[in-house]
Design a protein around this motif. Structure first.
Motif, short mmCIF file in Angstrom:
data_model
loop_
_atom_site.label_atom_id
_atom_site.label_comp_id
_atom_site.label_asym_id
_atom_site.label_seq_id
_atom_site.Cartn_x
_atom_site.Cartn_y
_atom_site.Cartn_z
N UNK A 18 -83.49 -3.30 -56.97
CA UNK A 18 -84.23 -2.08 -57.73
C UNK A 18 -85.51 -2.41 -58.27
N UNK A 19 -85.77 -3.70 -58.61
CA UNK A 19 -87.07 -4.16 -59.14
C UNK A 19 -88.16 -4.25 -58.06
N UNK A 20 -87.50 -4.68 -57.06
CA UNK A 20 -88.40 -4.85 -55.66
C UNK A 20 -88.87 -3.36 -55.22
N UNK A 21 -87.92 -2.60 -55.25
CA UNK A 21 -88.24 -1.13 -54.90
C UNK A 21 -88.93 -0.44 -55.74
N UNK A 22 -88.86 -0.59 -56.95
CA UNK A 22 -89.83 -0.02 -58.22
C UNK A 22 -91.23 -0.89 -57.92
N UNK A 23 -91.47 -1.98 -57.43
CA UNK A 23 -92.59 -2.66 -57.42
C UNK A 23 -92.93 -3.40 -58.59
N UNK A 25 -91.60 -6.41 -59.43
CA UNK A 25 -91.58 -7.88 -58.84
C UNK A 25 -91.93 -7.86 -57.32
N UNK A 26 -92.24 -9.05 -56.93
CA UNK A 26 -92.93 -9.14 -55.70
C UNK A 26 -91.65 -9.90 -54.67
N UNK A 27 -91.98 -9.81 -53.53
CA UNK A 27 -91.04 -10.37 -52.57
C UNK A 27 -91.01 -11.95 -52.76
N UNK A 28 -92.13 -12.48 -53.23
CA UNK A 28 -92.23 -13.80 -53.55
C UNK A 28 -91.48 -14.35 -54.73
N UNK A 29 -91.27 -13.23 -55.48
CA UNK A 29 -90.54 -13.44 -56.95
C UNK A 29 -89.28 -13.27 -56.70
N UNK A 30 -88.67 -12.75 -55.54
CA UNK A 30 -87.15 -12.37 -55.46
C UNK A 30 -86.43 -13.52 -54.82
N UNK A 31 -85.17 -13.84 -55.29
CA UNK A 31 -84.42 -15.06 -54.84
C UNK A 31 -82.94 -14.56 -54.91
N UNK A 32 -82.63 -13.74 -55.56
CA UNK A 32 -81.17 -13.48 -55.83
C UNK A 32 -80.39 -13.20 -54.51
N UNK A 33 -80.90 -12.49 -53.55
CA UNK A 33 -80.42 -12.04 -52.40
C UNK A 33 -80.15 -13.36 -51.60
N UNK A 34 -81.14 -14.14 -51.60
CA UNK A 34 -80.91 -15.59 -50.83
C UNK A 34 -79.92 -16.32 -51.51
N UNK A 35 -80.00 -16.33 -52.67
CA UNK A 35 -79.07 -17.39 -53.57
C UNK A 35 -77.55 -16.84 -53.40
N UNK A 36 -77.41 -15.49 -53.31
CA UNK A 36 -76.18 -14.82 -53.27
C UNK A 36 -75.82 -13.88 -52.10
N UNK A 37 -75.85 -14.63 -50.76
CA UNK A 37 -75.86 -13.66 -49.70
C UNK A 37 -74.59 -13.04 -49.78
N UNK A 38 -74.46 -11.82 -48.96
CA UNK A 38 -73.27 -10.89 -48.99
C UNK A 38 -72.15 -11.69 -48.46
N UNK A 39 -72.49 -12.40 -47.51
CA UNK A 39 -71.22 -13.44 -47.07
C UNK A 39 -70.53 -14.34 -48.02
N UNK A 40 -71.47 -14.94 -48.87
CA UNK A 40 -71.06 -15.50 -50.03
C UNK A 40 -70.13 -14.87 -50.85
N UNK A 41 -70.68 -13.77 -51.39
CA UNK A 41 -70.09 -12.84 -52.61
C UNK A 41 -68.63 -12.06 -51.94
N UNK A 42 -68.77 -11.70 -50.72
CA UNK A 42 -67.46 -11.34 -50.09
C UNK A 42 -66.36 -12.45 -49.80
N UNK A 43 -66.76 -13.55 -49.24
CA UNK A 43 -65.94 -14.69 -49.37
C UNK A 43 -65.27 -15.01 -50.66
N UNK A 44 -66.10 -15.02 -51.47
CA UNK A 44 -65.77 -15.54 -52.93
C UNK A 44 -64.79 -14.41 -53.55
N UNK A 45 -65.15 -13.30 -53.49
CA UNK A 45 -64.36 -12.09 -54.00
C UNK A 45 -62.81 -12.30 -53.23
#
Length: 133
Positions: A18-23, A25-45
């Motif tokens: 949401x913050x990226x879409x709203x501008x 934060x910058x892409x350089x400041x974003x890390x959550x999607x890399x830290x928690x990829x969908x594959x990790x989240x889905x497998x953990x669940x």
């Protein structure tokens, strides 16, 4: 039941998006999607689903039955971590997962301090025998 760590992680990913879409934060400041990829989240669940299901079938469980459920979820989480190059769960995530396991057992009426004491373990050592992450 206690909130899963993966639910918290998913909220963080969504908030960052949401913050990226709203501008705000910058892409350089974003890390959550890399830290928690969908594959990790889905497998953990999936692993936590199986753990919760196993706990749900226990009626007046023996110590061995409880430890079998803990062992299974820890081994599943080990495999998930390995699938993510050993970096799926960092220090904070490990602590959250261990706390979740402890709380999930407590929520099912299992006296975790008594269980671990009977086995010569400290309360927070319940996953240590099998945990690689």
């Amino acid at each position: 039941m206690t909130e899963r760590p993966s639910k918290h992680w998913r909220r963080g990913v969504a908030e960052e998006a949401r913050k990226l879409a709203a501008g705000t934060i910058t892409v350089e400041d974003a890390f959550m999607a890399a830290l928690y990829p969908v594959s990790l989240l889905d497998a953990t669940d999936e692993a936590l689903d199986a753990f919760e299901s196993a706990l749900g079938t226990l009626r007046r469980p023996s110590d061995n039955e409880v430890f079998a459920a803990v062992q299974r979820v820890v081994l599943d989480l080990n495999a998930i971590n390995d699938q993510h190059d050993g970096a799926g769960y960092e220090t904070g995530e490990r602590e959250e997962l261990c706390q979740y396991i402890d709380q999930a057992l407590s929520d099912r009426g299992i006296d975790v301090p008594a269980l671990t004491a009977r086995c010569g373990l400290g309360r927070y050592e319940i996953t240590d025998k099998w945990r690689d992450w």
